[in-house]
Every structure is written in C-alpha cells, then in structure tokens.
Design an enzyme around this catalytic site. Sequence first.
Site, PDB file in Angstrom:
ATOM      1  CD  GLU A   1      -2.384  -0.969   3.033  1.00 22.82           C
ATOM      2  OE1 GLU A   1      -1.350  -0.565   3.367  1.00 22.82           O
ATOM      3  OE2 GLU A   1      -3.340  -2.008   3.057  1.00 22.82           O
ATOM      4  N   PRO A   2       1.132   1.107  -0.932  1.00 23.77           N
ATOM      5  CG  PRO A   2       2.326   1.864  -2.963  1.00 23.77           C
ATOM      6  CD  PRO A   2       1.927   0.921  -2.120  1.00 23.77           C
ATOM      7  N   GLY A   3       2.404   5.318  -0.526  1.00 23.50           N
ATOM      8  CA  GLY A   3       1.699   6.534  -0.175  1.00 23.50           C
ATOM      9  C   GLY A   3       2.790   7.103  -0.761  1.00 23.50           C
TER      10      GLY A   3
ATOM     11  NE  ARG B   1       5.417  14.547   5.918  1.00 23.55           N
ATOM     12  CZ  ARG B   1       6.596  14.135   5.316  1.00 23.55           C
ATOM     13  NH1 ARG B   1       7.945  14.280   5.230  1.00 23.55           N
ATOM     14  NH2 ARG B   1       7.565  12.990   6.357  1.00 23.55           N
TER      15      ARG B   1
ATOM     16  CB  CYS C   1      -0.309  34.522  13.964  1.00 18.95           C
ATOM     17  SG  CYS C   1       0.933  36.338  14.326  1.00 18.95           S
ATOM     18  CD  GLU C   2       1.321  27.453  16.228  1.00 21.73           C
ATOM     19  OE1 GLU C   2       1.747  26.420  16.682  1.00 21.73           O
ATOM     20  OE2 GLU C   2       0.572  27.954  16.163  1.00 21.73           O
TER      21      GLU C   2
ATOM     22  CE1 TYR D   1      -0.161   9.996   4.245  1.00 24.53           C
ATOM     23  CE2 TYR D   1       2.112  10.062   3.490  1.00 24.53           C
ATOM     24  CZ  TYR D   1       0.891   9.524   3.783  1.00 24.53           C
ATOM     25  OH  TYR D   1       0.742   8.075   3.418  1.00 24.53           O
TER      26      TYR D   1
HETATM   27  C1  LIG Z   1      -2.251   1.472   6.257  1.00 24.68           C
HETATM   28  C2  LIG Z   1      -1.449   1.944   5.964  1.00 24.68           C
HETATM   29  N1  LIG Z   1      -0.974   2.063   4.594  1.00 24.68           N
HETATM   30  C3  LIG Z   1      -0.142   2.363   3.590  1.00 24.68           C
HETATM   31  C4  LIG Z   1      -0.083   3.358   4.516  1.00 24.68           C
HETATM   32  C5  LIG Z   1       0.995   4.849   3.215  1.00 24.68           C
HETATM   33  O1  LIG Z   1       2.479   4.771   4.115  1.00 24.68           O
HETATM   34  P1  LIG Z   1       3.544   5.258   2.777  1.00 24.68           P
HETATM   35  O2  LIG Z   1       3.270   6.532   3.005  1.00 24.68           O
HETATM   36  O3  LIG Z   1       5.073   5.466   4.415  1.00 24.68           O
HETATM   37  O4  LIG Z   1       3.964   4.728   2.073  1.00 24.68           O
HETATM   38  C6  LIG Z   1      -0.666   4.016   6.015  1.00 24.68           C
HETATM   39  C7  LIG Z   1       0.592   5.470   6.060  1.00 24.68           C
HETATM   40  O5  LIG Z   1       0.517   5.666   6.850  1.00 24.68           O
HETATM   41  C8  LIG Z   1      -1.372   2.800   6.777  1.00 24.68           C
HETATM   42  O6  LIG Z   1      -1.543   3.652   7.143  1.00 24.68           O
END
Ligand SMILES: Cc1ncc(COP(=O)(O)O)c(C=O)c1O
Length: 410
Positions: free
Chosen positions: A268-270, A307, A337-338, A365
């Site tokens: 599940e890459p983000g 981030r 303002c921080e 993100y």
């Molecule tokens: C359940 C799950 N899968 C996949 C991801 C994606 O992770 P990344 O962005 O490091 O690939 C996350 C990110 O927090 C997650 O909580």
Amino acid sequence: MELQDNVYTIQGLKVLDICEEFGTPLYLYDADKIISQINKLHKAFEGINVKLKYAAKSLTNINILKLMRKQGVGLDVVSIQEARIGIKAGFEPKDIMYTPNCVSFEEIQMAVELGVTINIDNISILEQFGHVYHNTVPCCIRLNPHIMAGGNTKISTGHIDSKFGISVLQMRHLLRVVETNNINVVGLHIHTGSDILDAEVFLRGAQIVFDAAREFKDLQFLDFGSGFKVPYRQDDPTTDLNQVGSGLKDAVQNFCKEYGRDLEIWFEPGKYLVSEAGYLLVKTNVIKTTPATVFAGVDSGMNHLIRPMMYEAYHDMFNLSNPGGTSRVYTVVGYICETDTLGSDRKLHELREGDIIAIKNAGAYGYSMSNNYNSRFRPAEVLVINGEAKLIRKRENLEDILRNQVEIDI
Ligand SMILES: Cc1ncc(COP(=O)(O)O)c(C=O)c1O
C-alpha cells in the site's frame, strides 16, 4: 523537475510560467514521475504476485486516484469518505481496501454496503462484525507485529504501544472470535510505519504474517502495508527495494507452496508513489535580516505543509527564480502566527522578495494534511500530464472558509 539553460521545467513546461498562470502558493504534481514510481515498484517485485493499493490518504485528489486506476493500481483507504471518493474515481469496490482505525461499527457497516474489502483492526469490532455478518462478508485482519520501525514515533504503527492492529500475541483470542462466529477471513495485513529504511524490517514483518497465516484456512492475500523510504535530502539513503523484492520472492514462494495456494501479495505505497512527484511552490514575501539569521518569509506555512513542524521532517528546497544567484543562508518561514519554520539554515541561491521557492517531496502528506489555520486559503493544485499543466483543484476563497459557519443573532 529539470534545470535546462537556467530554467526549471516539468515535461518541458517552464515552472515559473505555471506559477504565473495559477498563482502561488501552489501544489504542483508531475504525472510522469508517479507513473515511473509505479513501474519501479512493479520491477522490484517481479516474480511475485503483487498487487499495489495506493494509500489514498497521502494525496487524495480525485484526479490522482484516477491516474492510479488507469495504471492498474488499486486503492487503500482509511475512512468511509476516502472509500466514496475512490468509487467516484471509478474504482471497483473490490479493488478498494478499507483499513480504518477506531471508527464506529456503523462506519464499518457503511463500508460493507459499498462492497469494499474490510480490514478489521480490533477484537471488539471483529466480534460485532461476526455477530452481524458471520461468514457472509469476507474480511481481512490487521495484525500488530510488534516491530518498532519508521522515521518518527508519530508514524510508527507496528510497535507494542501503538493503537493499530490486533496484537499477534492475541492470536488465541482472535481465533476464538473467528471460529465461534464463523468469520470468513480472506486476508492478513500489517503496516509497520512510514519512512522505513531497513529492508530487513519488511522481511521480518512478512515472516510474522506467514506464522499467523498458518492459522487461517481460506486466505486469498497477504498485505504487507508500506513504509518505503524515499529521499528527502540529496543522497539520502532509501529502502533497498530490490533487497525487499528478492528476499520476499523466495519466502513467498515457499510459503505459498506450504499453504497450498498462490496468495496475492499486497503493498500500500503512499509516499513512494507521490512524494517526489509533488512540489509546493511559494513566493518570498519578505527578506528579514535579524541579529541571528536572514529569514525568508513566504506566502505559505505549516497550514499548507505541516510535516516540518509535526515530524521535524526535512524538505529540500530551491530558488526557482534565481538559479544562477550566489548561495546564501536563509531560514525559510511561513506567514502563520506561530513559529512555522519550513527549513532552517538552508543554502539557497540568493533570494529576492518576489522569488519563487520550490519545496520538494510535497506530493505525499502535503495537501492532504493542509488546513485553514489563521483562516488562510488552501492552495490550488495543478497536475502536469501529457505535457500540459491542468488545474485539478481551485484555490480556496473566503466563501469556502465561511461555508459551514452559521451566523446567529448575537
Ligand atoms: C495502513 C496504511 N497503509 C499504507 C500507508 C502508506 O504509507 P507510506 O506513505 O509510508 O507509503 C499508511 C500510512 O500511514 C497506512 O497507515
């Protein structure tokens, strides 16, 4: 982004022209980079029956989801809203993995109605799920493997103190609930954290999942989550995906042989897919010299990119407008303002008021964690695709900020 003849371009388009056309602050994404990251992952996992499920939370714009779908990538969602956006983007419900945490059982039921794959991460919900659905709705179980990994404690999700997953130490209890309710478990899942450099962590996680998998008879897939580390600095080390791929290949083959079925392996890459494809483009409003440093104050801040302040994340940046200028040291700060420092002590080509700074690794993100603090508008988003810069989200305006406020007689 490339530097050609002192001009930064994406797919041949001048980035400063894009800023001129759409204004700043601006989130800018390069579709070609996303596609090349998808291809790199497929290559690293050649020989394994891998299915990618893009972690929608990292960048949820519906056009990015459509791009993923077109590339044959499925979806990983963490809320019913993300699931609905995924379906609106054209995903088949079966290609959507729904992995919520601490949501109500009512939300799980809504997801069942949508037909997405349900991933359950606590025993209380599993019990309720079993009482209502027995074996009529297949589900996946998220395990907590008790592995401490990840670039920051806030993004470490597989350790003993984490709220995520059902502890592998609770296997006896878990199996009792599954058996007494006749629950149809078709998948097992772990996600240990984000920014994991060490390939061994993925291999160790896989072994824990294999051990658990021996307890279930009807599995169809094993989901190893994500956490592949991308470079945030020049020469930053990254997860050795070839090591993960080659290490997993034999392990998966051996396990599938023992299990008697060719299981799908999901990731599940983000970050890996979208982080480097995105830039936050901001304008230098002021240069402010103090006894300690030179601040560059920009038309953005922690409201747009949280981030650095939230995770102490390092985001590389450069001056788009003056690539030939003398290098000088700046602390780049926002207009909130921080104390909202985007980068301390950065060597940048000389910044002048009005210059555009490109902040790197803003694809993942970035926009998805942005907010309206100080009643500031969120930026527009532009996708460069097939050599054209397309607006994929309008900049907000005051009506957006006030939309859900209800004025009463005071
Ligand atoms: C359940 C799950 N899968 C996949 C991801 C994606 O992770 P990344 O962005 O490091 O690939 C996350 C990110 O927090 C997650 O909580």
